[in-house]
Structures are given as structure tokens and as C-alpha cells.
Design a protein around this motif. Sequence first.
Motif, PDB file in Angstrom:
ATOM      1  N   THR A 323       0.849  -1.194   0.000  1.00  0.00           N
ATOM      2  CA  THR A 323       0.000   0.000   0.000  1.00  0.00           C
ATOM      3  C   THR A 323       0.880   1.237   0.000  1.00  0.00           C
ATOM      4  O   THR A 323       1.811   1.354   0.812  1.00  0.00           O
ATOM      5  N   LEU A 324       0.593   2.147  -0.901  1.00  0.00           N
ATOM      6  CA  LEU A 324       1.388   3.367  -1.021  1.00  0.00           C
ATOM      7  C   LEU A 324       1.080   4.321   0.126  1.00  0.00           C
ATOM      8  O   LEU A 324       0.012   4.233   0.750  1.00  0.00           O
ATOM      9  N   GLU A 326      -0.165   7.502   2.402  1.00  0.00           N
ATOM     10  CA  GLU A 326      -1.424   8.245   2.306  1.00  0.00           C
ATOM     11  C   GLU A 326      -1.274   9.523   1.491  1.00  0.00           C
ATOM     12  O   GLU A 326      -2.214   9.963   0.830  1.00  0.00           O
ATOM     13  N   MET A 328       0.285   9.933  -1.152  1.00  0.00           N
ATOM     14  CA  MET A 328       0.155   9.609  -2.572  1.00  0.00           C
ATOM     15  C   MET A 328      -1.213   9.024  -2.893  1.00  0.00           C
ATOM     16  O   MET A 328      -1.696   9.133  -4.025  1.00  0.00           O
ATOM     17  N   SER A 329      -1.846   8.398  -1.901  1.00  0.00           N
ATOM     18  CA  SER A 329      -3.133   7.723  -2.132  1.00  0.00           C
ATOM     19  C   SER A 329      -4.199   8.688  -2.608  1.00  0.00           C
ATOM     20  O   SER A 329      -4.972   8.392  -3.531  1.00  0.00           O
ATOM     21  N   LEU A 332      -3.698   9.649  -6.219  1.00  0.00           N
ATOM     22  CA  LEU A 332      -3.956   8.515  -7.114  1.00  0.00           C
ATOM     23  C   LEU A 332      -5.455   8.266  -7.267  1.00  0.00           C
ATOM     24  O   LEU A 332      -5.929   7.893  -8.350  1.00  0.00           O
ATOM     25  N   LYS A 333      -6.220   8.464  -6.171  1.00  0.00           N
ATOM     26  CA  LYS A 333      -7.675   8.295  -6.260  1.00  0.00           C
ATOM     27  C   LYS A 333      -8.303   9.305  -7.206  1.00  0.00           C
ATOM     28  O   LYS A 333      -9.262   9.012  -7.920  1.00  0.00           O
ATOM     29  N   LYS A 338      -5.478   2.802  -8.400  1.00  0.00           N
ATOM     30  CA  LYS A 338      -5.505   2.227  -7.052  1.00  0.00           C
ATOM     31  C   LYS A 338      -4.206   2.547  -6.299  1.00  0.00           C
ATOM     32  O   LYS A 338      -3.152   2.754  -6.921  1.00  0.00           O
ATOM     33  N   ASN A 339      -4.337   2.570  -4.987  1.00  0.00           N
ATOM     34  CA  ASN A 339      -3.212   3.007  -4.141  1.00  0.00           C
ATOM     35  C   ASN A 339      -2.324   1.851  -3.684  1.00  0.00           C
ATOM     36  O   ASN A 339      -1.675   1.920  -2.652  1.00  0.00           O
ATOM     37  N   THR A 340      -2.322   0.760  -4.425  1.00  0.00           N
ATOM     38  CA  THR A 340      -1.443  -0.367  -4.111  1.00  0.00           C
ATOM     39  C   THR A 340      -0.568  -0.694  -5.320  1.00  0.00           C
ATOM     40  O   THR A 340      -0.916  -0.370  -6.458  1.00  0.00           O
TER      41      THR A 340
END
Length: 452
Positions: A323-324, A326, A328-329, A332-333, A338-340
Motif C-alpha cells: 500500500t502506497l 497516504e 500519494m493515495s 492517485l484516487k 488504485k493506491n497499491t
Amino acid sequence: MAELRKRHTEAAAAEDSDKGQEIDSDPREDLDSEDDKSPDEKADIVLTKTIPTGTDKTPEILDSALKGFSDRWRNWTIRGIFTFVMIGGFCLLIYAGPLALMVATLIVQVKCFEEIINIGYAVYRIHGLPWFRSLSWYFLITSNYFFYGESLVDYFSVVINRTDYLRVLVTYHRFFSFCLYIVGFVWFVLSLVKKYYMKQFSLFAWTHVALLIVVTQSYLIIQNIFEGLIWFIVPVSMIVINDVWAYIFGFFLGRTPLIKLSPKKTWEGFIGGGLATVFFGLLMSYVMCQYQYFVCPIEYSETQGAMTMECEPSRLFRLEEYTLPETMSGLLKLIGVKNTVTLYPFMLHSLSMSIFSSVIGPFGGFFASGFKRAFKIKDFGDVIPGHGGIMDRFDCQYLMATFVNVYISSFIHNQSPQKLLQMVLSLKPEQQLNLFYTLKENLEKRGIVQPP
């Protein structure tokens, strides 16, 4: 009166002059050797002529084909051709297997040692002294006996302990190694010659530094190979990639000097080579993690009676989802990603190695450049056209080998099963029985082994 005073002054001056000559003459009698009486300029000329440098040495066919090229592009072409030749040879060695790589490592070690020792002979100009060349090679053989014997004990202990005479060599390996070294030490003391003491002790130290740089590092390379070819191929390739791309970026874009020791090195080449090393290192790691041939440790199989490279790949070489962070999450959203990320854990270790090879690795080359400048030589030898000697190409590799070995022992694993088994086999029979019953009782309590 004035005339008498004048004569007295001249006599005193003459007396002082004689004393000065007497004082000046004494040190010449105590010179370390007759070679010290020669001027420095003459010594430099002798040194330059004695040590072959081969950056400009090319085969006649290639030399005639490049006659119309400028010096800059001629050097570029020659270096490029022989770089691909060396990369091709390296790929063939990988295909031939671990034994071929170990033999090649030993050959490179011997050649590097020869190049360093030859510089020592040329610097101190004592080729005629008895036994010293033989002593240097004797210490090389002795150190190899110690280090490679250690590897045999670690990885082949079970097989060796089945043979009585080999068991003795294993049990007292370090004692035998020490005895061999003491023989060389006594030999050196007996070979000392009056007026050459300083130079002989200097060369004695020179030999031991060469052994530390060359033999110790090659032993670590062998250990890395036993951990799995990937721990050898990826770091070595990173140094090659960094060297090649730093040269390319520096050749075409280089404007800003990096370090005075190597005037041709530029910041553009340093940064470009580093980015290329990280990218290609991750790509190479991703591909190699998919093959057992590269990831399995090299071990001796009792059932097959031979070395094997078959295993169930460890967690390092199996895909995992990460999981990347937060920070970056959220971004990415927004763009629908997806954040993985799924990758091999070894790639994270590869990233560490690529950073080391691109940031610290070049300092091995800078060290070699300073060494060559100190003795006013261009290259360590003339084996490889466009590149120089073997040591000119492997100056960074030995530094990398040490880092990888320390990295494995620090972050990957500690003691190997083979080494633990060797320690058990070296115990007395009653101690082995005590250990057996203790281990058996512990396994039964944990339910791993059912009691009889």
C-alpha cells in the motif's frame, strides 16, 4: 691586522664548508639504497616506462579502421566496442554457471594483484632483491587458502566431515593458515638486505594492502554467489550500467566538473548514470526474480551428490502487494488509480543497492584515480584496449561486493544452516548427544515432532 683578520675569516669559512660536506656525506652513506641517489625526474621516467598503460593500445585492424576519426571519437568507439565484448563475456559466464563465475573471479583477483604489485616493484625499483617477488605470490596463495578454505567449511562441511583426512583440515584450518603465514613472515625477515630495509618493509606493507583490497573482496564475491546468482549479477550489472551511462551522459552533456581527481568526470554524467542505474536495476531485478536459476542459493545436495540451484523461492522472490503512503493515495484516487502496487520484495533491496552503486560506487574509481596520479601513471595495465588494466575496470566492483555482503548479513539473514551444522559437528560426541536430546525434547513440547 686587517689582512690577518681576513685570513682568519677565510679559514673559518673553509672549516665550516668542510664540516658541511662532512655532514652532507653521512646521510648518503645511510641511504636506504643506491636507487635513492637518482633524481626524482629520472625515477618518474623509469616508473612510466616500467608500467604498461593501455588506454591507447588497440589491435592493428581496429587501429587502421579508425584512422580517420578524431582522438575523441576514436576513444569513444574503442571503449564502446570492448565494453560490449566484456558484457558479452560476462553473459557467457552467467550461462556457464556458478563454477565458471567463481573461476573467473579468481582469475580477475590474480590479475588485479599482479597489476598492483608490479606498480610497487616499479615504484621502489628493487627488482634484483632475493625472494621478494616469490614472497608476494606466496602471501597471495596463503591468503587464498585461508579465505577459500573458510568458504568450503561453510558450504561443504557435511561432505568434508565424512572423510577423515579432510576433517582434520577443517578442524584445524585456521591453525594451518596461521602456520603458513608465519612461514612467509620468517621468510621475509630472513630475506632482509642491508641498505634496503625501508624499501623492503614498504613493499611488505604494499603486498598486505593489495591482499586486503583484492583477496578479501573476491572472497566476499564468492560468498555472494553462494547466496544466489541474483546477489552477484544485479550488483555487478549496476556498476557496469552506472559506468556506461555516466560515460554516455558525460560525453554528450557533460559541462560541470565533478571532482579534481578525475577531471573528465562531470555532474551531468554522475546524475545521469545514477538515474539510469536505479531504473535498469529495478527492471533487471523484476525479470530475474521470476527464475529459480537466479534466486536459489547454491547448495550441495546429498541425494544428488552435486551442487544444486533448485529451491522453493523465499518470500523475497514472491510477488507481494504494497500500500502506497497516504500522501500519494489521495492523488492517485483523483486520477482513478488504485493506491497499491505489486512487486517483488527483492526490488526494494535492489533499490538500496542501486543507490549505493550510483552514489558511493564511483568513489572506488576516484580512489583508483588518486592512486594512479600519486605514481604518475595513466592506467594499471594494458590488457583491455580503451580501458587499461583489469584493475581499471574492477576498482568499483570490489567496493560493491563488500556492501552487498554486509547488506545480506545485516538485513537478509544471519547464520546459514550449513555453518550451524558445521559448528555442531565440531563438538565432542557427548556434547552432540546433549544437544540432540535437548532439541528433541523442545520439538516434542512444541508438537513439531511426535514422541515415540
